[in-house]
Structure formats: structure tokens, C-alpha cells
Scaffold this motif. Structure first.
Motif, short mmCIF file in Angstrom:
data_model
loop_
_atom_site.label_atom_id
_atom_site.label_comp_id
_atom_site.label_asym_id
_atom_site.label_seq_id
_atom_site.Cartn_x
_atom_site.Cartn_y
_atom_site.Cartn_z
N VAL A 179 33.77 56.97 31.19
CA VAL A 179 35.10 56.94 31.80
C VAL A 179 35.51 58.34 32.25
O VAL A 179 36.00 58.53 33.38
CB VAL A 179 36.12 56.36 30.80
CG1 VAL A 179 37.54 56.51 31.33
CG2 VAL A 179 35.81 54.89 30.51
N GLY A 196 30.91 52.53 31.09
CA GLY A 196 32.22 53.17 31.21
C GLY A 196 32.48 53.72 32.60
O GLY A 196 33.59 53.58 33.14
N GLN A 236 35.51 52.36 35.09
CA GLN A 236 36.54 53.28 35.55
C GLN A 236 36.52 53.42 37.07
O GLN A 236 37.58 53.50 37.71
CB GLN A 236 36.34 54.66 34.90
CG GLN A 236 37.31 55.74 35.37
CD GLN A 236 38.75 55.44 35.02
OE1 GLN A 236 39.02 54.76 34.02
NE2 GLN A 236 39.68 55.93 35.81
#
Length: 487
Positions: free
Chosen positions: A286, A312, A316
Motif C-alpha cells: 500500500v 497491497g 491501493q
């Protein structure tokens, strides 16, 4: 000839030195230890050993090269390890003879003292081992191995304390560096972490009467043990019967747990410092997507260590996640003799591109680290050969620019790509459209430090990225290693 071959292309990852495991208060403790070591196999695939104690047979040990599954599942081996108390160790060599490990270097190590025998297994690296070894040899000690860990046994032998736990305290007060130690006497299971807590060690409950110590919680899971807590930095626990005693034999110090345990070493299903390793790696992705966005069609992990970060990054960024590279799950370290022809095949023995998915796509590859960069170049070539339109690397750790001296097998600094090149130069050398690493602050945020890294008092040991060594590597400095100049 050594019976254990490394992959010809497997030297481009940092490798953890070892894992330790111990159990007391259960029937056939060695079988529990074998299971625990199997769960910790990722921490060391070169060799393993188990020591057990039984009142009728005394101390018994078995040490073997290779995987736990190939050695410690055989009845003829396990029947030689009776008793309700046992410890074990899986190894990947750091200190000691590189590439030519002898069976005498395989832990646990055993010593017979006036008050009885003791065995120890050590995860980490002693940064003053060479100086200690010289001193001990000059005073008459005879070493049987090339391992730094054997210094602990010799220091115990020279202690004047009246019992084994006190001798362990004496010995460990003399050493510098990183150590998580699991030890045993005839009746006691003992665990110790160094004052900075660089390497992990956890305590678990086995049924109603047993206890376990493990490098990671995944080792407890496999034997059905309940995770009780982490052994604190600088703490020593002594377990006998149903009693767990805690001691603090070292001067207090601020914890500096190895942040690379979160990035790569530990299994994603383990818990470190109260945090899920998987969740930390997911959050790294992220943070990477926030720090280093790029237009692309697919986010693909470099299996398996890049997978949580790639998920991640995908979530994102909104760019679809895909398994663009498939790992051959059956590529063992004893596959075939690495002839020149096989070496030229490179990572294709281990990884293969999903061509139908990759062709014509702009691909983001997410990997955990870049060390020498050689594997990154080979993977890039495979992706381009499969018809990718663009290749972008996103790395789930900052540039690895400094060697680790605390229990990780790291190339010398001159062989680390980030020590000799800028990020743009690395991008051009690897030959990708873009290359971005997560920042050190971003890594800290992903590990739960919302404000990023506190340069004055960092929570983690991040020396491999920052050059900020919390423990001076005195042996290496003596050999000529130059520390980072003060800024």
C-alpha cells in the motif's frame, strides 16, 4: 563432496542464518521439535540438528545435512532421540566456513560440565567472536567447529558459577552481537534474547504440562501450542516442570528488532511484535503504491515473498493483480549438478512466465529486495521475452546498501548493487522502464510507526538500509570494514 547443492541462481537473496526450537514436558519431545523445525525450514535449509534428554539414556543428538523432512521423519533417526526434553536448530551458514559446512558446525552444540551436560542452539551472529575465539584458544580451549556459537560453550566452561543457567548468563554477558538462544540441561529448557532483541523468540504452551520455545509463532502452530508471549529483549526464561522463571541478566537497552524479519525472513503467517507479518507486507505494498505510482495493466508478484506486497499495491492502485510468474514448487536444492548449461537456464528452473497473461501488457513486478540485482535482470528478460510491453519494478524494502553482521548471510558491501549505484543507475543496469524502492519512512509506517523512522531513536535495526549499526561489528572493523561516516 558435500551432499547439498545450492541453486546456481539463488545467491541474490539475503538468507537468514537459522531457526531454533525447544520443547519440554511432552512425550517424545524430539518429534515435536522436528515438526517445529519443519515449520522454521525457511530460516535455514542447509542442515539441522536435534538434542534430546532421557533419564535412562542421557543426552542424545542427531545432526544431518539437508531438509528436516528428509532426515527427522525417519524412525531409525527419531528412535535414537528419546525423552520429554529436546531442542533443535536449522542452519544456513553465516559465520563459519562458507560453502563447505562440516557436520561439526551443525548445531545444537553440547558440553559436559561438572554439574551436568547442556546443549545450546543459537540464532544470530556474534560480532566479537573472532576476538573471543583468540582469547579462548590462548587460554587452552580447543574448538571443534568454525561456528561463532561454539564460543558460548567455551565461555560457559570457564565460568565459576555453580549451575548451568548462571553459566549461560556469564557467557552471554561476554558476547556482542545478536543472539536468540534455546538451551537445555537434564531438566530445564532455557531461552534468552540479546538486550536489543535483534532476532525473534517466542514462548508457547503445549497441552497442560508442556512448554515450547520457537523462533517464530508458526513453529508453535504446527504442534498445536498456544502462543503465550514473546521473550522480551534482554530476557532469560528458565522452564522446569510447570514453572517458568524470568530473569534480566543484561543492562537495559532500547529494543532494535530486525526490520527485515517483517520484510522477508519470517513466514507471513507468523506474528512479530504483536503484528501479523502478512499484514505488514500487505501494508508495504500500500505504501509503495502511494510513494511510487505508475500506469500499468497488471501487478505481478515475484513469488513467493513479493505476493503480500503485490496484493497491497494492487488494491491501493486499482491495477489488477495477476499471477504473471508461476513458481515451480518442486524445485529442490538437490535437483541436479549445476552444469554451465543449467546455470545459463537461470531462474527458469524455478520460475516461469504466464505468457498468455503477460503478452502486450505493461507489468509492475513487486519483489521483496534487490541485493546483487542479477536475478532481477533475469526475471526482467523472461517478462520481455514473453511479450510484455513495459516492465516496472517495485521493491518492498529500501535499497540494501550495507551488509548485515547480526545473523544474515550478506555479500560484502562492494557486491551490493545499491552500494555502488544510484537508483537511476540500478534501473538502467537491470534494464527496466522504472525502478522504485519503498522509502525507509514508508517501511516504518507499514510496520506500524505512523510518523515514520525516528532518526534519533529508531525502533528497528535497519542497518542493511541505513548503515546505522546498533552494535559495532568489532571483528569486521578489525578486518578493515569502514562504518558509515557521521552525518
Amino acid at each position: 563432496m558435500r551432499p547439498f547443492l545450492s541453486h546456481p541462481f539463488d545467491d541474490d537473496k539475503l538468507k537468514e542464518e537459522c531457526g531454533v526450537f525447544g520443547v519440554v514436558g511432552v512425550a517424545d519431545a524430539a518429534n515435536f521439535v522436528a515438526l517445529g523445525l519443519h515449520a522454521l525450514q525457511h530460516r535455514g535449509q542447509e542442515a539441522g540438528g536435534i538434542v534430546s534428554y532421557d533419564p535412562d539414556h542421557g543426552f542424545n543428538s542427531a545432526r544431518r545435512f539437508g531438509y528436516v523432512r528428509d532426515n527427522f521423519t525417519k524412525p531409525d533417526v527419531m528412535e535414537t532421540l528419546p525423552g520429554s526434553l529436546a531442542i533443535g536448530h536449522v542452519r544456513y551458514s553465516t559465520a563459519g566456513s562458507k560453502g563447505a559446512t562440516a557436520i561439526r558446525d551443525v548445531q545444537p552444540f553440547f558440553g559436559e560440565f561438572s554439574m551436568g551436560g547442556a546443549a545450546i542452539a543459537h540464532n544470530g551472529n556474534l560480532t566479537n567472536a573472532a576476538a573471543l575465539r583468540r582469547e579462548l584458544i590462548e587460554r587452552g580451549s580447543i574448538f571443534q567447529s568454525s561456528s561463532d556459537s561454539e564460543c558460548i560453550i567455551h565461555l560457559m566452561a570457564r565460568s565459576i558459577q555453580k549451575n548451568i543457567p548462571e553459566r549461560i548468563k556469564d557467557a552471554l554477558r561476554r558476547v556482542e552481537g545478536a543472539f536468540s538462544v534455546v538451551a537445555m540441561t537434564r531438566t530445564k529448557l532455557i531461552g534468552v534474547r540479546d538486550p536489543l532483541g535483534v532476532r525473534p523468540l517466542v514462548l508457547g504452551r503445549v497441552g497442560d504440562s508442556g512448554w515450547a520455545l520457537s523462533s517464530e509463532t508458526c513453529g508453535l502452530d504446527i504442534i498445536g501450542a498456544e502462543f503465550i508471549r514473546e521473550i522480551d529483549p534482554g530476557e532469560m526464561v528458565v522452564i522446569e516442570g510447570n514453572k517458568v522463571e524470568s530473569f534480566r541478566p543484561f543492562a537495559p537497552a532500547k529494543s532494535r528488532f530486525c526490520i527485515f524479519e517483517h520484510v522477508y525472513f519470517s513466514r507471513p503467517d507468523s506474528i512479530l511484535g504483536g503484528r501479523s507479518v502478512y499484514e505488514t507486507r500487505h501494508q508495504i505494498g500500500v505504501e509503495l503504491a502511494k510513494e511510487a505510482p505508475v500506469e500499468a495493466d497488471l501487478v505481478c508478484p515475484v513469488p513467493d515473498s513479493g505476493t503480500p506486497a503485490a496484493i497491497g499495491y494492487s488494491q491501493q492502485s486499482g491495477i489488477p493483480y495477476a499471477m504473471g510468474i508461476i513458481r515451480n514448487q518442486y524445485m529442490g536444492r538437490t535437483f541436479i549438478e549445476p552444469t554451465e548449461q543449467i546455470r545459463n537456464m537461470g531462474v527458469r528452473l524455478k520460475l516461469n512466465v504466464n505468457r498468455a497473461l503477460i503478452k502486450g501488457k505493461r507489468v509492475i513486478l513487486v519483489d521483496d529486495s534487490v541485493v546483487r540485482g542479477t536475478t532481477s535482470r533475469k526475471i526482467k528478460d523472461m517478462i520481455l521475452d514473453a511479450g510484455a510491453a513495459e516492465v516496472h519494478f517495485r521493491i518492498a524494502s529500501p535499497p540494501t546498501a550495507w551488509p548485515c553482521f547480526y545473523g544474515v548471510d550478506t555479500p560484502e558491501r562492494s557486491k551490493l548493487l545499491a552500494a555502488t549505484m544510484s537508483e537511476d543507475e540500478m534501473r538502467d543496469w537491470i534494464g527496466v522502464d522504472s525502478l522504485k524502492f519503498i522509502s525507509l519512512d514508508g517501511l516504518y509506517r507499514a510496520a506500524g510507526e505512523a510518523a515514520g523512522r525516528d532518526a534519533a531513536s529508531p525502533r528497528y535495526c535497519d542497518a542493511c538500509f541505513s548503515g546505522d549499526y546498533p552494535i559495532a561489528p568489532s571483528d569486521k572493523i578489525e578486518e578493515g570494514f569502514e562504518m558509515k561516516a557521521a552525518e
